[in-house]
Design a protein around this motif. Structure first.
Motif, PDB file in Angstrom:
ATOM      1  N   UNK A   3       0.652  -1.576   0.198  1.00  0.00           N
ATOM      2  CA  UNK A   3       0.072   0.050  -0.334  1.00  0.00           C
ATOM      3  C   UNK A   3       0.560   1.533   0.099  1.00  0.00           C
ATOM      4  N   UNK A   4       2.196   1.169   1.085  1.00  0.00           N
ATOM      5  CA  UNK A   4       2.951   2.208   0.395  1.00  0.00           C
ATOM      6  C   UNK A   4       3.551   3.406  -0.138  1.00  0.00           C
ATOM      7  N   UNK A   5       3.376   1.463  -0.834  1.00  0.00           N
ATOM      8  CA  UNK A   5       4.576   1.264  -2.475  1.00  0.00           C
ATOM      9  C   UNK A   5       3.638   1.870  -3.708  1.00  0.00           C
ATOM     10  N   UNK A   6       1.894   1.958  -3.476  1.00  0.00           N
ATOM     11  CA  UNK A   6       1.393   2.517  -4.450  1.00  0.00           C
ATOM     12  C   UNK A   6       0.736   3.994  -4.054  1.00  0.00           C
ATOM     13  N   UNK A   7       0.715   3.879  -2.819  1.00  0.00           N
ATOM     14  CA  UNK A   7       1.054   5.788  -2.654  1.00  0.00           C
ATOM     15  C   UNK A   7       1.806   6.325  -2.634  1.00  0.00           C
ATOM     16  N   UNK A   9       3.582   5.874  -6.046  1.00  0.00           N
ATOM     17  CA  UNK A   9       3.751   5.395  -6.863  1.00  0.00           C
ATOM     18  C   UNK A   9       2.631   6.615  -7.674  1.00  0.00           C
ATOM     19  N   UNK A  10       1.545   7.005  -7.307  1.00  0.00           N
ATOM     20  CA  UNK A  10       0.629   7.114  -7.318  1.00  0.00           C
ATOM     21  C   UNK A  10       0.687   9.422  -7.523  1.00  0.00           C
ATOM     22  N   UNK A  11       1.863   9.475  -5.917  1.00  0.00           N
ATOM     23  CA  UNK A  11       1.978  10.595  -5.836  1.00  0.00           C
ATOM     24  C   UNK A  11       3.287  11.029  -6.881  1.00  0.00           C
ATOM     25  N   UNK A  12       4.164  10.032  -7.078  1.00  0.00           N
ATOM     26  CA  UNK A  12       5.491  10.564  -8.185  1.00  0.00           C
ATOM     27  C   UNK A  12       3.885  10.306  -9.492  1.00  0.00           C
ATOM     28  N   UNK A  13       3.642   9.645 -10.060  1.00  0.00           N
ATOM     29  CA  UNK A  13       2.981   9.795 -11.545  1.00  0.00           C
ATOM     30  C   UNK A  13       1.523  10.971 -11.382  1.00  0.00           C
ATOM     31  N   UNK A  14       1.215  11.718 -10.204  1.00  0.00           N
ATOM     32  CA  UNK A  14       0.551  12.310 -10.020  1.00  0.00           C
ATOM     33  C   UNK A  14       1.580  13.892 -10.857  1.00  0.00           C
ATOM     34  N   UNK A  15       3.155  13.437  -9.702  1.00  0.00           N
ATOM     35  CA  UNK A  15       4.059  14.673 -10.006  1.00  0.00           C
ATOM     36  C   UNK A  15       4.009  14.701 -11.826  1.00  0.00           C
ATOM     37  N   UNK A 107      11.687   7.172 -12.045  1.00  0.00           N
ATOM     38  CA  UNK A 107      11.653   6.889 -10.351  1.00  0.00           C
ATOM     39  C   UNK A 107       9.794   6.303 -10.421  1.00  0.00           C
ATOM     40  N   UNK A 108       9.208   6.155 -11.357  1.00  0.00           N
ATOM     41  CA  UNK A 108       7.703   5.713 -11.287  1.00  0.00           C
ATOM     42  C   UNK A 108       8.744   3.888 -12.094  1.00  0.00           C
ATOM     43  N   UNK A 113       7.872  -1.632 -10.665  1.00  0.00           N
ATOM     44  CA  UNK A 113       9.238  -2.622 -10.301  1.00  0.00           C
ATOM     45  C   UNK A 113       8.239  -3.459  -9.260  1.00  0.00           C
ATOM     46  N   UNK A 114       9.166  -2.546  -7.849  1.00  0.00           N
ATOM     47  CA  UNK A 114       8.689  -2.565  -6.672  1.00  0.00           C
ATOM     48  C   UNK A 114       7.411  -2.847  -6.336  1.00  0.00           C
ATOM     49  N   UNK A 115       6.418  -2.631  -6.651  1.00  0.00           N
ATOM     50  CA  UNK A 115       5.125  -2.839  -6.692  1.00  0.00           C
ATOM     51  C   UNK A 115       4.745  -4.285  -6.952  1.00  0.00           C
ATOM     52  N   UNK A 116       5.249  -4.237  -8.239  1.00  0.00           N
ATOM     53  CA  UNK A 116       4.384  -6.030  -8.576  1.00  0.00           C
ATOM     54  C   UNK A 116       5.784  -7.021  -8.094  1.00  0.00           C
TER      55      UNK A 116
END
Length: 121
Positions: A3-7, A9-15, A107-108, A113-116
């Protein structure tokens, strides 16, 4: 952990999306300035074709107002100089946005990769 990794990831995608918007604005502004530069360069060429005793008029609203030729030429030259400076500034800004976007992509990809990997565990 996933969940932390997904959050993150979402933050990086937004940026990254915000960077893309800023990049698009800068490119659009540069395009507009380049058109203005070409227009002013054409005016400058027209001045070069005029005779010394030619009358120059400036359009102010719906009215043509007589203007001194040296003053008109100086104004056009100043405008060209200013626009060229702004284009140079935007070029630097665009290059910076491109570099930042590339960093965000990396970074994304790492986070994806880490999330998968976390999902598979």
């Amino acid at each position: 952990m996933a969940e932390v990794t997904q959050q993150m990831l979402e933050k990086q995608v937004g940026e990254f999306q915000a960077l893309q918007k800023e990049y698009s604005k800068a490119v659009s502004s540069r395009t507009t300035l380049e058109a203005q530069l070409k227009e002013n360069e054409m005016v400058k060429k027209e001045f070069d074709c005029l005779k010394e005793d030619s009358t120059v008029y400036k359009l102010i609203g719906p009215v043509l107002v007589k203007q001194d030729r040296p003053e008109a030429e100086a104004n056009v030259n100043k405008r060209i100089e200013y626009i060229a400076g702004e284009i140079k500034r935007l070029e630097t800004q665009i290059k910076s946005f491109e570099e930042k976007q590339e960093q965000k992509k990396m970074e994304i990809v790492k986070l994806q990769t880490a999330f998968e990997q976390l999902k598979q565990q």
